[in-house]
Scaffold this motif. Structure first.
Motif, PDB file in Angstrom:
ATOM      1  N   ARG A  45     -12.845   9.353 -19.370  1.00  0.00           N
ATOM      2  CA  ARG A  45     -12.223  10.583 -19.138  1.00  0.00           C
ATOM      3  C   ARG A  45     -13.149  11.687 -19.526  1.00  0.00           C
ATOM      4  N   ASP A  46     -13.879  12.162 -19.721  1.00  0.00           N
ATOM      5  CA  ASP A  46     -14.700  13.272 -20.092  1.00  0.00           C
ATOM      6  C   ASP A  46     -15.940  13.143 -18.633  1.00  0.00           C
ATOM      7  N   SER A  85      -1.270   7.607 -23.314  1.00  0.00           N
ATOM      8  CA  SER A  85      -2.514   8.140 -21.796  1.00  0.00           C
ATOM      9  C   SER A  85      -1.326   9.762 -21.990  1.00  0.00           C
ATOM     10  N   ASP A  86      -0.053  10.871 -22.475  1.00  0.00           N
ATOM     11  CA  ASP A  86       0.168  11.300 -22.661  1.00  0.00           C
ATOM     12  C   ASP A  86      -0.586  11.783 -24.065  1.00  0.00           C
ATOM     13  N   ARG A  87      -1.183  11.271 -24.828  1.00  0.00           N
ATOM     14  CA  ARG A  87      -2.042  11.668 -26.141  1.00  0.00           C
ATOM     15  C   ARG A  87      -3.193  11.960 -26.166  1.00  0.00           C
ATOM     16  N   GLU A  88      -3.574  11.175 -25.144  1.00  0.00           N
ATOM     17  CA  GLU A  88      -4.855  10.879 -24.372  1.00  0.00           C
ATOM     18  C   GLU A  88      -6.066  12.030 -23.480  1.00  0.00           C
ATOM     19  N   LYS A  89      -4.097  12.312 -22.503  1.00  0.00           N
ATOM     20  CA  LYS A  89      -4.649  13.277 -21.607  1.00  0.00           C
ATOM     21  C   LYS A  89      -5.498  11.996 -20.471  1.00  0.00           C
ATOM     22  N   PHE A  90      -5.165  10.868 -19.941  1.00  0.00           N
ATOM     23  CA  PHE A  90      -6.150  10.004 -19.134  1.00  0.00           C
ATOM     24  C   PHE A  90      -5.683  10.561 -17.942  1.00  0.00           C
ATOM     25  N   PRO A  91      -6.870  10.903 -17.196  1.00  0.00           N
ATOM     26  CA  PRO A  91      -6.004  11.606 -15.469  1.00  0.00           C
ATOM     27  C   PRO A  91      -5.980  10.321 -14.209  1.00  0.00           C
ATOM     28  N   ARG A 124       2.602   5.332 -21.187  1.00  0.00           N
ATOM     29  CA  ARG A 124       2.446   6.405 -21.072  1.00  0.00           C
ATOM     30  C   ARG A 124       1.998   7.027 -22.207  1.00  0.00           C
ATOM     31  N   SER A 127     -11.565   7.320 -23.099  1.00  0.00           N
ATOM     32  CA  SER A 127     -11.700   8.682 -23.432  1.00  0.00           C
ATOM     33  C   SER A 127     -13.151   9.087 -23.051  1.00  0.00           C
TER      34      SER A 127
END
Length: 153
Positions: A54-55, A83-89, A80, A51
């Motif tokens: 990501r940030d 990643s969908d839950r945490e919105k990793f780019p 998957r 996270s």
């Protein structure tokens, strides 16, 4: 066998969280790579580390000159969902089979626990390891050190 600073980074191809193949050598000549091995998705320290990546990705060079590749032994289906839950780019790569094979090639696989240690390798655009750190499973890494290492490239 451990991979050390100055070594050519061993090439690999793993599936990302969407099932697409990602090959390390595909970034040669284009982007520096921050290759992050972590034990397991959905775990506390791992979630905190990824996270934060990501940030803070824009301060590391973002999409322009730096590619983060995060690797664990989880299946692509678990990756998957996480990643969908945490919105990793960035791609979450599955080192599921052969189990931990890529982590083992980099010298960061804990065979007794069946997961990767917290190893990070910064690989330049020519495919050479320019910086590395390996922490024990419970010990989070310092993203500030990534920033310093990338600034030196």
């Amino acid at each position: 066998m451990a991979v050390n600073v100055g070594d050519d980074a061993p090439d690999f191809e793993l599936q990302d969280q969407h099932g697409a193949p990602v090959r390390l050598s595909g970034f040669r000549g284009g982007k520096n790579v921050v290759l992050v091995f972590y034990p397991l998705a959905f775990s506390g320290v791992c979630a905190g580390e990824l996270s934060r990546l990501r940030d803070e990705l824009p301060t590391l060079g973002g999409e322009d000159g730096v590619q983060v590749l995060a690797v664990s032994v989880d299946s692509m289906f678990a990756l998957r969902a996480w990643s969908d839950r945490e919105k990793f780019p960035f791609p979450l790569l599955s080192d599921f089979w052969p189990h931990g094979g890529t982590a083992e090639r980099y010298g960061v696989f804990d065979g007794g626990k069946g997961v990767a240690l917290r190893g990070t390798f910064i690989i330049d655009t020519e495919g050479v390891v320019r910086w590395k750190v390996v922490n024990a499973i419970p010990d989070a890494r310092d993203i500030g050190e990534y920033r310093k290492a990338l600034a030196g490239l």
